[in-house]
Design an enzyme around this catalytic site. Structure first.
Site, PDB file in Angstrom:
ATOM      1  N   LYS A  29       4.232 -17.781  -1.404  1.00 55.38           N
ATOM      2  CA  LYS A  29       3.215 -18.291  -2.339  1.00 55.38           C
ATOM      3  C   LYS A  29       3.807 -18.861  -3.628  1.00 55.38           C
ATOM      4  CE  LYS A  29      -0.674 -15.463  -0.769  1.00 55.38           C
ATOM      5  NZ  LYS A  29      -1.779 -14.579  -1.128  1.00 55.38           N
ATOM      6  N   ASP A  59      -7.262 -17.399  -3.800  1.00 55.51           N
ATOM      7  CA  ASP A  59      -7.364 -15.935  -3.698  1.00 55.51           C
ATOM      8  C   ASP A  59      -8.258 -15.348  -4.797  1.00 55.51           C
ATOM      9  OD1 ASP A  59      -5.813 -15.467  -1.420  1.00 55.51           O
ATOM     10  OD2 ASP A  59      -3.943 -15.336  -2.558  1.00 55.51           O
TER      11      ASP A  59
HETATM   12  P1  NAP Z   1       2.592  -7.539  -4.800  1.00 58.43           P
HETATM   13  O1  NAP Z   1       2.737  -8.804  -5.554  1.00 58.43           O
HETATM   14  O2  NAP Z   1       3.762  -6.964  -4.104  1.00 58.43           O
HETATM   15  O3  NAP Z   1       2.038  -6.437  -5.868  1.00 58.43           O
HETATM   16  C1  NAP Z   1       1.930  -5.088  -5.514  1.00 58.43           C
HETATM   17  C2  NAP Z   1       1.277  -4.271  -6.650  1.00 58.43           C
HETATM   18  O4  NAP Z   1       1.178  -2.913  -6.197  1.00 58.43           O
HETATM   19  C3  NAP Z   1       2.088  -4.235  -7.950  1.00 58.43           C
HETATM   20  O5  NAP Z   1       1.216  -4.062  -9.030  1.00 58.43           O
HETATM   21  C4  NAP Z   1       2.945  -2.979  -7.735  1.00 58.43           C
HETATM   22  O6  NAP Z   1       3.362  -2.361  -8.935  1.00 58.43           O
HETATM   23  C5  NAP Z   1       1.943  -2.066  -7.056  1.00 58.43           C
HETATM   24  N1  NAP Z   1       2.614  -1.042  -6.248  1.00 58.43           N
HETATM   25  C6  NAP Z   1       3.333  -1.250  -5.114  1.00 58.43           C
HETATM   26  N2  NAP Z   1       3.815  -0.069  -4.665  1.00 58.43           N
HETATM   27  C7  NAP Z   1       3.382   0.890  -5.545  1.00 58.43           C
HETATM   28  C8  NAP Z   1       3.555   2.308  -5.618  1.00 58.43           C
HETATM   29  N3  NAP Z   1       4.261   2.984  -4.716  1.00 58.43           N
HETATM   30  N4  NAP Z   1       2.964   2.961  -6.650  1.00 58.43           N
HETATM   31  C9  NAP Z   1       2.262   2.291  -7.587  1.00 58.43           C
HETATM   32  N5  NAP Z   1       2.055   0.942  -7.569  1.00 58.43           N
HETATM   33  C10 NAP Z   1       2.624   0.255  -6.556  1.00 58.43           C
HETATM   34  O7  NAP Z   1       1.449  -7.649  -3.709  1.00 58.43           O
HETATM   35  P2  NAP Z   1       0.159  -8.614  -3.714  1.00 58.43           P
HETATM   36  O8  NAP Z   1       0.505  -9.918  -3.124  1.00 58.43           O
HETATM   37  O9  NAP Z   1      -0.447  -8.562  -5.064  1.00 58.43           O
HETATM   38  O10 NAP Z   1      -0.787  -7.876  -2.635  1.00 58.43           O
HETATM   39  C11 NAP Z   1      -1.327  -6.608  -2.915  1.00 58.43           C
HETATM   40  C12 NAP Z   1      -2.273  -6.178  -1.790  1.00 58.43           C
HETATM   41  O11 NAP Z   1      -3.387  -7.026  -1.748  1.00 58.43           O
HETATM   42  C13 NAP Z   1      -1.645  -6.232  -0.384  1.00 58.43           C
HETATM   43  O12 NAP Z   1      -2.027  -5.059   0.304  1.00 58.43           O
HETATM   44  C14 NAP Z   1      -2.285  -7.445   0.236  1.00 58.43           C
HETATM   45  O13 NAP Z   1      -2.407  -7.316   1.638  1.00 58.43           O
HETATM   46  C15 NAP Z   1      -3.646  -7.452  -0.425  1.00 58.43           C
HETATM   47  N6  NAP Z   1      -4.261  -8.803  -0.466  1.00 58.43           N
HETATM   48  C16 NAP Z   1      -5.501  -8.973   0.044  1.00 58.43           C
HETATM   49  C17 NAP Z   1      -6.092 -10.226   0.008  1.00 58.43           C
HETATM   50  C18 NAP Z   1      -7.477 -10.441   0.593  1.00 58.43           C
HETATM   51  O14 NAP Z   1      -7.819 -11.586   0.902  1.00 58.43           O
HETATM   52  N7  NAP Z   1      -8.302  -9.412   0.711  1.00 58.43           N
HETATM   53  C19 NAP Z   1      -5.423 -11.320  -0.577  1.00 58.43           C
HETATM   54  C20 NAP Z   1      -4.143 -11.113  -1.127  1.00 58.43           C
HETATM   55  C21 NAP Z   1      -3.571  -9.838  -1.073  1.00 58.43           C
HETATM   56  P3  NAP Z   1       4.752  -2.812  -9.662  1.00 58.43           P
HETATM   57  O15 NAP Z   1       4.431  -4.071 -10.395  1.00 58.43           O
HETATM   58  O16 NAP Z   1       5.058  -1.679 -10.561  1.00 58.43           O
HETATM   59  O17 NAP Z   1       5.773  -3.000  -8.574  1.00 58.43           O
END
Ligand code: NAP
Length: 281
Positions: free
Chosen positions: A66, A103
């Site tokens: 992305k 998104d």
């Molecule tokens: P990302 O950029 O990797 O961000 C992950 C977030 O989760 C960050 O804030 C991270 O904190 C936090 N995190 C990860 N592991 C953690 C832990 N063990 N303890 C506490 N916080 C933790 O991921 P993303 O792209 O934003 O996606 C996040 C989720 O949204 C995924 O599950 C994805 O499948 C879902 N999603 C859904 C849709 C939909 O259409 N419904 C669209 C997009 C994404 P840090 O910053 O501290 O690392």
């Protein structure tokens, strides 16, 4: 001529986008096809050039491309530029590649479909500050949400989004836990509770207020640990499937110039995911 679209990512086999978009083409009698393409990071530039040569009309972009796709595009929509991430590429009639991010707007549509627009001034806690949270924060701000707090494990990432928005505040997960009862809307964006990776929610929900609105953007499972806990406190629940369907519907509209018929899409995907439809109750 038949139009063709794609979704690129690594991994990609799990994506529900091909099925959703192909069902819309069939329903709307559109001569088009949508395919999943597994693209490794090192091949991204070559794939973009090949798609151009092969005459695609556009494609979706998912993890991990992305952000890294930006240098290969000709133009960016202002919201995508602000987010620094693209999930939809449109090939314009002049053959230029324009990047959008649907998104965040998809999330806002899903939220407001479930709870209306009257909570835009309510205190909102965004949990997480990753790529999805970034898009959601800017889209919420653009839609008129005025009271956004972002809690994240890495505080600097939450602070960076707040600084770019020019409003709101960034707090730690511990602060969020202590101040939970001061919020009305909760938007959980960390992968907590995803069926593929299981870490517990980053904080306790002991102080979760009654009668709140709880949204999670994870949709597999439909009822995440966060939503289950919020439901016990009488919250209105918004699962992540609505965001997924709406981000796809907005991309479809950019490509084809009209809205797809999403009636039935959420119900069909809900059934596949083995849950009850809780998006609009
Ligand atoms: P990302 O950029 O990797 O961000 C992950 C977030 O989760 C960050 O804030 C991270 O904190 C936090 N995190 C990860 N592991 C953690 C832990 N063990 N303890 C506490 N916080 C933790 O991921 P993303 O792209 O934003 O996606 C996040 C989720 O949204 C995924 O599950 C994805 O499948 C879902 N999603 C859904 C849709 C939909 O259409 N419904 C669209 C997009 C994404 P840090 O910053 O501290 O690392």
């Amino acid at each position: 001529m038949k139009k063709w679209f794609a979704v690129i990512g690594d991994p990609i086999a799990q994506s529900k986008s091909p099925e959703m978009h192909n069902a819309w083409y069939a329903e709307m009698n559109i001569d088009a096809a949508y395919i999943p393409v597994h693209v490794k990071s090192e091949d991204l530039q070559q794939v973009v050039s090949s798609f151009q040569l092969l005459g695609t009309s556009g494609w979706n972009v998912t993890i991990p491309h992305k952000e890294t796709i930006l240098p290969f595009l000709d133009e960016l929509d202002p919201l995508a530029e602000k987010m620094g991430a693209v999930n939809t590429v449109v090939r314009t009639t002049e053959g230029k590649l324009k990047g959008y991010n649907t998104d965040g707007p998809g999330f806002v549509k899903s939220l407001e479909e479930a709870v209306g627009t009257e909570h835009r001034q309510a205190p909102l806690l965004l949990i997480g500050a990753g790529g999805a949270a970034r898009g959601i924060a800017f889209a919420l701000q653009q839609a008129g949400y005025t009271n956004i707090t972002i809690a994240n494990r890495t505080l600097e990432k939450a602070q960076a989004i707040v600084d770019e928005m020019g409003s709101g505040q960034a707090i730690t997960m511990q602060q969020a836990e202590e101040e939970l009862d001061t919020f009305k809307i909760f938007v959980q964006t960390t992968p907590a509770g995803m069926s593929t990776g299981d870490f517990a929610l980053p904080f306790s929900l002991e102080k979760f207020p009654t009668g709140a609105i709880a949204a999670d953007i994870v949709y597999n499972p439909l009822m995440t640990p966060f939503l289950l806990a919020a439901e016990k406190k009488g919250a209105t629940i918004v699962n992540g499937l609505g965001m997924f369907v709406h981000q796809g519907a907005i991309a479809y509209q950019y490509w084809l110039g009209h809205e797809p018929n999403i009636n039935g899409t959420i119900a069909r995907l809900t059934e596949q995911l083995g849950g009850k439809n809780i998006v609009n109750r």
